[in-house]
Scaffold this active site. Sequence first.
Site, PDB file in Angstrom:
ATOM      1  N   GLU A 256      31.608  -6.228  32.759  1.00  0.00           N
ATOM      2  CA  GLU A 256      32.706  -6.839  32.342  1.00  0.00           C
ATOM      3  C   GLU A 256      32.720  -6.837  30.794  1.00  0.00           C
ATOM      4  O   GLU A 256      33.197  -8.026  30.296  1.00  0.00           O
ATOM      5  CB  GLU A 256      33.291  -7.809  33.072  1.00  0.00           C
ATOM      6  CG  GLU A 256      33.619  -7.537  34.599  1.00  0.00           C
ATOM      7  CD  GLU A 256      34.525  -6.391  34.601  1.00  0.00           C
ATOM      8  OE1 GLU A 256      34.320  -5.435  35.442  1.00  0.00           O
ATOM      9  OE2 GLU A 256      35.488  -6.362  33.811  1.00  0.00           O
TER      10      GLU A 256
ATOM     11  N   GLY B 163      31.720  -0.930  41.747  1.00  0.00           N
ATOM     12  CA  GLY B 163      31.535  -1.583  43.066  1.00  0.00           C
ATOM     13  C   GLY B 163      32.410  -1.103  44.277  1.00  0.00           C
ATOM     14  O   GLY B 163      33.658  -0.611  43.907  1.00  0.00           O
TER      15      GLY B 163
ATOM     16  N   THR C  92      33.247   2.844  34.385  1.00  0.00           N
ATOM     17  CA  THR C  92      31.901   3.296  33.875  1.00  0.00           C
ATOM     18  C   THR C  92      31.313   4.680  33.989  1.00  0.00           C
ATOM     19  O   THR C  92      31.704   4.814  35.405  1.00  0.00           O
ATOM     20  CB  THR C  92      31.036   2.093  33.909  1.00  0.00           C
ATOM     21  OG1 THR C  92      30.762   1.910  35.344  1.00  0.00           O
ATOM     22  CG2 THR C  92      31.506   1.068  33.123  1.00  0.00           C
TER      23      THR C  92
END
Lengths: 700, 700
Positions: free
Chosen positions: A437, A185, A146
């Site tokens: 997700e 992350g 992203t």
Amino acid sequence: MSPNRQMALMTQARQAATFDSMLLTHIIHDGEENASSRRAALARVESTLGITDTMKLPHLHTGLDRREQYLEGLRRGRAIVTDMLQHDHTHFINLTERSQLTNATPFGLNFLMFRRTINLQGTTEQKRYWLPLIERMEINGCYAQTELGHGSHVRGMETTATFDSATGEFILNSPTVTATKFWPGGLGLSCSHAVVAARLETGGVDHGVHWFVVQIRNLSDSTPINGVKLGDVGQKMAYNGTCNGYAHFNHLRVPGDSLLAAHARVLPDGTYVRNEVGSQESFAKQSYATMLEVRRVVIHWAAFGLAQPLTVATRFSVVREQGAPMFSSPACPEVSILAYKTQHQRVLTLISQAYAILFASQEFGDRFEEYQQEKREGALGRLSFIHAVSAGLKAWATQTVAAGAEEARKMCGGHGYLVISGLPDMVGTACAAATFEGENYVMWQQTLRYMFKQVGAIQAGRAVDSDMTESLSGYQQWLQVEGENSPPSYLLLDSNHISEPATLLKIFQHHFHRLLSASHSFYTQQTRTSSPAEAWNTSLTRLLPAAHAYLEYLVLQSMQRRVKVIGSAQPSLLPVLSRLTELFALTTINNPGPSFISVPFAEDRLLTADHFLQMRARIDELLATLLPDVIALTDAWDFTDACLCSALGCRDGNVYERLMSWTKQLPVNQQDLAREAWTIEGGIGEFLRGNIRPVAKARL
Amino acid sequence: MSPNRQMALMTQARQAATFDSMLLTHIIHDGEENASSRRAALARVESTLGITDTMKLPHLHTGLDRREQYLEGLRRGRAIVTDMLQHDHTHFINLTERSQLTNATPFGLNFLMFRRTINLQGTTEQKRYWLPLIERMEINGCYAQTELGHGSHVRGMETTATFDSATGEFILNSPTVTATKFWPGGLGLSCSHAVVAARLETGGVDHGVHWFVVQIRNLSDSTPINGVKLGDVGQKMAYNGTCNGYAHFNHLRVPGDSLLAAHARVLPDGTYVRNEVGSQESFAKQSYATMLEVRRVVIHWAAFGLAQPLTVATRFSVVREQGAPMFSSPACPEVSILAYKTQHQRVLTLISQAYAILFASQEFGDRFEEYQQEKREGALGRLSFIHAVSAGLKAWATQTVAAGAEEARKMCGGHGYLVISGLPDMVGTACAAATFEGENYVMWQQTLRYMFKQVGAIQAGRAVDSDMTESLSGYQQWLQVEGENSPPSYLLLDSNHISEPATLLKIFQHHFHRLLSASHSFYTQQTRTSSPAEAWNTSLTRLLPAAHAYLEYLVLQSMQRRVKVIGSAQPSLLPVLSRLTELFALTTINNPGPSFISVPFAEDRLLTADHFLQMRARIDELLATLLPDVIALTDAWDFTDACLCSALGCRDGNVYERLMSWTKQLPVNQQDLAREAWTIEGGIGEFLRGNIRPVAKARL
């Protein structure tokens, strides 16, 4: 400690159970052996971390700032990975010691997504090089997809990887602010490597998004590689033990073999070659394969994500005594809040949902394994079904969890608003999954699109996918009679058996069929005057309820199947799980879910007013029968006190002493902050002494 | 700054409006004069606080720890109170500069509840002494009611105030852990005084809960008074700018005139005397009078509490371009997410709810003023109605806000999960209200109990309360025909005018009547075999939907009325507000609210399948017509950028540059935390170097 009133209430509630909760623990944690090995691993980890004293204020609740939150996440992440390495297990590969998704730690995505992407997109040679490094955890990788301006929609991504045939390298670049990788992350501070999604360009031609494995941080001195700017996206609602990060590439040169080349490669002269023949769509699907697999993990997590706040809320509801029912005599002692019928109903309805997600996830897991096996054998026929169900089940489960976690928090009243209740963090964790997700509204559309293909097959006289045969059986019959005013005879429900499993499933199936047929007709009508894209978007609010109804049907079906299998192996669990399944079905009909994407069953006009009355009466019976089992049903998930990290939810029920003890240990109560607040310049003392004019008195 | 793409999109969306948003601002903020004076006050305060530079990371988002959060709250609280004192206004008496309830600051409860309680419960002499001190803000007081073990249920409180006739003093005591006062805003660190709810005991007799005004902190050196232990309850989901606190009394002696004695007093010999003749119930009601008045403030706040996250979500939806509708050509440029019909519907449905709460709150405010006037004239006849509606409206409004704020947050996708989006704090603020100032499930019961009394009057042939005449008109007719299979002729809806205001209101009223009659019958039947208390609790899940339906009816009625009045004075606002009212009604029917306490309109069987189709078509029309007004409808609330404190929601639409700029300014990105994480003992570097054994490879 001698048991106080709350602890005695808890013991009593626990002893009331009609079944052995440990047997259910074995079902939840994939068998007795696995459950006990997981328990042992948790005990080791919690002992290493020093978090087993439940009267001590947990470090996580000491008011950590961003830096401290992250360092604590690091410490915990290291503890669970070390335990996996030392004791050769995978208990924390998907869920952490706190039963969060493993991307809650700085190391989790190394296995969950970094390794998976290389495994799916890399050549044999690339896998041979990278996988051992990952498995030995010599590097720590993340998944950089992203961007600041681009989320679920991969096609819109802006990061470029331009092939330079002079050197054989790729040049990674973020051409705009919005192209900055944002959210991955572990990216900000913790990772040495990343798989990066970027548009592959050769000779001025854009070949779409491909995956590159890229070193982003020097292992020697931990600084970012030249040409990469890295940082943390800051505090979030939860998941603050890891560093979701950003990365901006400034013409970073990476070796030619950085391109993960299982499906496409670039020849030295810059020629772009697809390794397999296939449509653009199937190529794109392959590049989302990591997300597909991770979605399965998210669905699995969802059951735990709901069970966790429910464990807290259920335990608190047992020991919290508050008020007396309306019209009680003034002498009536206060009663446990679980005695209030509304609380009782909320607790058990949500418990039934947590088990519904669990069983649906286990069933889907089996389908997924079958698909994986077929895929290894070269058959991709079930990909569309698996993709559609994974999308819909992810949306349904995470939406149920987000709403249920907050409901559980509210069930604890004011105390559930305290950070030390553990609930705000659980709610924050639960809410994330509805947008990550795959944003849920995008997910619902994926499911529906697949359903429409099945309807198309039926209309063309072709067979539907084998996985859909049962779900769509009777659909044609329904199509033939749907214009009629009253339900067809084959749908007439026997009022004496309205709550039989088969009848309930039929009601759900009919709901699904009716909405699917209505949405398909509506869409088809729109396409007469609009392009498919316009028609689809114009109809969107009418379409999604059909996808939602399919998922509810599928979940009930999965739950019924699973409970049957469990019940044959372990008959003592059959009564409680059957009741829970029935309760799930009846409350789903009677208390419709989130409004924007569901249509009440009542609109089907299959159920009469009498049916609704009967069902509500049956709900009342089920609630009464299940009441003694509430503690066992939540104990069964086997959350440790340290995992819950909640002053309200520890196993012993000692809520008030722990709440007061933790509160007194808070740094704010050790610092004499009051003195500071009263005596500083501009503080309270100076303020009160300086005020002499009244605040617009007349209007107060 | 030259406008970038996002800013241009925002300007364009703003210019599309069909009305002047400022005219609506005047409606929302009680008239042009008040709106502009509020604006000026805000400008002064924000300038004093130095929070007007929207490219600078707001101090609130710099990762403050508990101490810093509180000190910032103090600074802000002081700024708004000082501005009120210096400029003689009350703009921040109920809502802060951030449009939160004023208990978000350490000084807010001084006016909101401390002063109010003394005003309601004190004698003339007590008021003469205390009120000037409060109004000049020479002392800072709070409202200490709830205890660790006791929330909404006042009767269960444990704190005692024992009269000592030897000295004429009261002895305040917390006899148990659960008796600790817990939660009162400002109690922990900031207040010098408190009104304390305690059981009055004289000569061994317990006279129930009374109010005492008590000094808790020495003004000279800010230490707690001997005999009181004070502290902070720690971090919460929001409201962290103030110190919700705890207080434990250890036989604290307070003067005899600490008892607020308007309604009861103690003679020197210990004799307890009620000043007025009245039932125990009416006495108890008086002691809750503060909560009743504050509930009105909570209802008023609720509209702003929803409008605020919606302003952010609407603005973000305009400028966020993401993906293209399903079936679009690959060449289709990305579209604004507001172009997706589901997002479009969610945004406008919630906007209609924010206005519904606003108008219902304004209407209720008028009723409340009438009641206050009558009360001053000695007439208390409307107390029951006001009490029932304030309870129900508080429950309905705060539940709508809590759900809507989180929905607005989700509408911003992943970015809404960032603390700097401002949304997590807004959601946290919104969620609090569902459990404070009366837990909502308790509130619904209060409303229903009142409704049952009205039904009782009808059944006994007596008149209902005058405030209920209109709501219950036709109820008797309905009772006579409710057993019949099809709706009675007087209820037949003209399909050509299904969306007329009067028709919609009739649908809501019928829904209310049907549920009221069903719940009353059910309850009555239960009382044949159970005590009233048992019957009530057994029926609870069947009862509350009737209260919920009443509130929906009342809110629609209020909104319709208010819009009519506004429209006559300001015809240019009539079209947009009428559409919004119609949309509110239609979406309430078609997208039922939270499931546990509502029953779908479809179960009424008044509306046919055709009606539902027509209504959905009409919703589509309304959504299309209202689309150009989304920005104006949110601008109208007049939230400043500093108030929203959101990287996603500033007025200029410059989302991405601001998001990136704020992120880079975060302390975590100034500290080189990565170096620390990699190089400390047990850090990432050491960890990766030390790992040599693979994680259970086969199972990955």
